[in-house]
Write a protein that holds these residues in place. Structure first.
Motif, PDB file in Angstrom:
ATOM      1  N   SER A 162       0.767  -1.413  -0.116  1.00  0.00           N
ATOM      2  CA  SER A 162      -0.159  -0.051   0.033  1.00  0.00           C
ATOM      3  C   SER A 162       0.796   1.240   0.105  1.00  0.00           C
ATOM      4  N   ASP A 163       2.263   1.151   0.177  1.00  0.00           N
ATOM      5  CA  ASP A 163       2.962   2.303   0.444  1.00  0.00           C
ATOM      6  C   ASP A 163       3.453   2.563  -0.844  1.00  0.00           C
ATOM      7  N   THR A 164       4.000   1.562  -1.726  1.00  0.00           N
ATOM      8  CA  THR A 164       4.521   1.839  -3.169  1.00  0.00           C
ATOM      9  C   THR A 164       4.661   0.729  -3.836  1.00  0.00           C
ATOM     10  N   THR A 165       4.429   0.773  -5.172  1.00  0.00           N
ATOM     11  CA  THR A 165       4.531  -0.419  -6.071  1.00  0.00           C
ATOM     12  C   THR A 165       5.967  -0.394  -6.609  1.00  0.00           C
ATOM     13  N   ASP A 166       6.917   0.594  -6.453  1.00  0.00           N
ATOM     14  CA  ASP A 166       8.188   0.573  -6.755  1.00  0.00           C
ATOM     15  C   ASP A 166       9.165  -0.290  -6.023  1.00  0.00           C
ATOM     16  N   LYS A 167       9.716  -1.060  -6.917  1.00  0.00           N
ATOM     17  CA  LYS A 167      10.495  -2.417  -6.359  1.00  0.00           C
ATOM     18  C   LYS A 167      11.573  -1.921  -5.749  1.00  0.00           C
ATOM     19  N   SER A 168      12.384  -0.939  -6.285  1.00  0.00           N
ATOM     20  CA  SER A 168      13.536  -0.540  -6.042  1.00  0.00           C
ATOM     21  C   SER A 168      13.408   0.337  -4.720  1.00  0.00           C
ATOM     22  N   ALA A 169      12.236   1.237  -4.672  1.00  0.00           N
ATOM     23  CA  ALA A 169      12.013   2.093  -3.359  1.00  0.00           C
ATOM     24  C   ALA A 169      11.531   0.852  -2.206  1.00  0.00           C
ATOM     25  N   GLN A 170      10.999  -0.214  -2.547  1.00  0.00           N
ATOM     26  CA  GLN A 170      10.660  -1.092  -1.351  1.00  0.00           C
ATOM     27  C   GLN A 170      11.802  -1.694  -0.869  1.00  0.00           C
ATOM     28  N   GLU A 171      12.744  -2.156  -1.752  1.00  0.00           N
ATOM     29  CA  GLU A 171      14.090  -2.563  -1.226  1.00  0.00           C
ATOM     30  C   GLU A 171      14.825  -1.611  -0.416  1.00  0.00           C
ATOM     31  N   ALA A 172      14.742  -0.320  -0.645  1.00  0.00           N
ATOM     32  CA  ALA A 172      15.655   0.591   0.046  1.00  0.00           C
ATOM     33  C   ALA A 172      14.878   0.748   1.368  1.00  0.00           C
ATOM     34  N   LYS A 173      13.552   0.658   1.520  1.00  0.00           N
ATOM     35  CA  LYS A 173      12.989   0.757   2.614  1.00  0.00           C
ATOM     36  C   LYS A 173      13.323  -0.353   3.513  1.00  0.00           C
ATOM     37  N   VAL A 174      13.402  -1.604   3.137  1.00  0.00           N
ATOM     38  CA  VAL A 174      13.903  -2.861   3.762  1.00  0.00           C
ATOM     39  C   VAL A 174      15.327  -2.778   4.041  1.00  0.00           C
ATOM     40  N   GLY A 175      16.085  -2.303   3.348  1.00  0.00           N
ATOM     41  CA  GLY A 175      17.378  -1.900   3.707  1.00  0.00           C
ATOM     42  C   GLY A 175      17.570  -1.231   4.639  1.00  0.00           C
ATOM     43  N   ARG A 176      16.916  -0.065   4.980  1.00  0.00           N
ATOM     44  CA  ARG A 176      17.184   0.812   5.904  1.00  0.00           C
ATOM     45  C   ARG A 176      16.648   0.363   7.168  1.00  0.00           C
ATOM     46  N   SER A 177      15.642  -0.318   7.121  1.00  0.00           N
ATOM     47  CA  SER A 177      15.250  -1.302   8.452  1.00  0.00           C
ATOM     48  C   SER A 177      16.249  -2.276   8.988  1.00  0.00           C
ATOM     49  N   ILE A 178      16.674  -3.003   8.018  1.00  0.00           N
ATOM     50  CA  ILE A 178      17.739  -3.873   8.516  1.00  0.00           C
ATOM     51  C   ILE A 178      19.136  -2.943   8.884  1.00  0.00           C
ATOM     52  N   ALA A 179      19.592  -1.996   8.159  1.00  0.00           N
ATOM     53  CA  ALA A 179      20.509  -1.225   8.569  1.00  0.00           C
ATOM     54  C   ALA A 179      20.254  -0.676  10.284  1.00  0.00           C
ATOM     55  N   LYS A 180      19.274  -0.252  10.420  1.00  0.00           N
ATOM     56  CA  LYS A 180      18.979   0.032  11.899  1.00  0.00           C
ATOM     57  C   LYS A 180      18.935  -0.718  12.944  1.00  0.00           C
ATOM     58  N   MET A 181      18.547  -2.226  12.431  1.00  0.00           N
ATOM     59  CA  MET A 181      18.678  -3.548  13.196  1.00  0.00           C
ATOM     60  C   MET A 181      20.102  -3.713  13.502  1.00  0.00           C
ATOM     61  N   THR A 182      20.942  -3.565  12.369  1.00  0.00           N
ATOM     62  CA  THR A 182      22.297  -3.762  12.449  1.00  0.00           C
ATOM     63  C   THR A 182      23.212  -2.934  13.455  1.00  0.00           C
ATOM     64  N   GLU A 183      22.822  -1.556  13.124  1.00  0.00           N
ATOM     65  CA  GLU A 183      23.416  -0.501  13.973  1.00  0.00           C
ATOM     66  C   GLU A 183      23.115  -0.924  15.336  1.00  0.00           C
ATOM     67  N   ASN A 184      21.940  -1.311  15.886  1.00  0.00           N
ATOM     68  CA  ASN A 184      21.752  -1.165  17.167  1.00  0.00           C
ATOM     69  C   ASN A 184      22.015  -2.806  17.743  1.00  0.00           C
ATOM     70  N   SER A 185      22.943  -3.441  16.803  1.00  0.00           N
ATOM     71  CA  SER A 185      23.321  -4.956  17.247  1.00  0.00           C
ATOM     72  C   SER A 185      22.281  -6.037  17.565  1.00  0.00           C
ATOM     73  N   ILE A 186      20.891  -5.810  16.927  1.00  0.00           N
ATOM     74  CA  ILE A 186      19.746  -6.702  17.077  1.00  0.00           C
ATOM     75  C   ILE A 186      20.181  -7.739  16.125  1.00  0.00           C
TER      76      ILE A 186
END
Length: 212
Positions: free
Chosen positions: A150-174
């Motif tokens: 529902s947020d976007t159908t742009d695959k590259s934009a979706q991958e970027a959003k997922v990447g940012r969430s993963i990066a945040k979890m990595t930064e906080n050692s989750i």
């Protein structure tokens, strides 16, 4: 939902808290604590947590001087959270009326929240097992996809959003980087960070949103 973390050192700084060298204290040093315990306190304050597997010297100091460590942290309005089975320890704000909030809280986006709950569920599904729990990017993307449509159908934009969430979890050692690319170990600390009531409330909100 938000995630708390202690003050962090600047990126690139050397982590000197886990040091095999024997520290020589100055003659006029007023501290009553030994060097390993002082390093332990610094690591707990610096965050995000102490892990037995990674910080063996500090973990030994914690086992020897747990009472003293708890007392010194309480002096700073902090509570020690310790799980010996998981081999992790961290600090959170002491639940005392009018106490200052020493540990900072970082708000999570919707996608971050969904990811945290997913990772926590994977950990709990393996509770009691000595095996480490791993997750791949493809699994994460599959789980988050329903909250991206529902947020976007742009695959590259979706991958970027997922990447940012993963990066945040990595930064906080989750999420801890594994030897295989795009695969991570889920830190056992995630079992302790969020209480059952908080998780239940947030999960109910997410289920309602997913239904809509």
């Amino acid at each position: 939902m938000s995630m708390q973390s202690a003050p962090r050192r600047a990126e690139g700084d050397v982590d000197e808290f886990e040091d095999d060298a024997v520290a020589v204290e100055a003659p006029d040093d007023p501290s009553e604590l030994d060097a390993p315990t002082r390093r332990l306190l610094l690591k707990l304050l610096n965050g995000p947590y102490v892990r037995a597997e990674e910080h063996s010297n500090l973990w030994t100091a914690l086992e020897v001087n747990e009472t003293v460590v708890r007392s010194r942290l309480a002096d700073l309005y902090l509570q020690l959270v310790l799980d010996r089975d998981a081999g992790v320890a961290f600090v959170r704000n002491l639940a005392v009326e009018d106490a200052p909030k020493v540990v900072r809280r970082h708000p999570l986006t919707l996608l971050d929240t969904v990811l945290v709950l997913y990772l926590r569920r994977l950990l709990l599904a393996n509770q009691g097992s000595a095996a480490r729990v791993f997750v791949g990017r493809d699994e994460i993307e599959d789980h988050l996809r329903g909250f991206l449509r529902s947020d976007t159908t742009d695959k590259s934009a979706q991958e970027a959003k997922v990447g940012r969430s993963i990066a945040k979890m990595t930064e906080n050692s989750i999420l801890l980087k594994a030897e295989v690319e795009d695969r991570w170990e889920i830190s056992p600390v995630l079992r302790l960070v969020f209480g059952a009531d908080e998780v239940a409330a947030v999960t109910a909100d997410l289920e309602r949103m997913a239904g809509q």
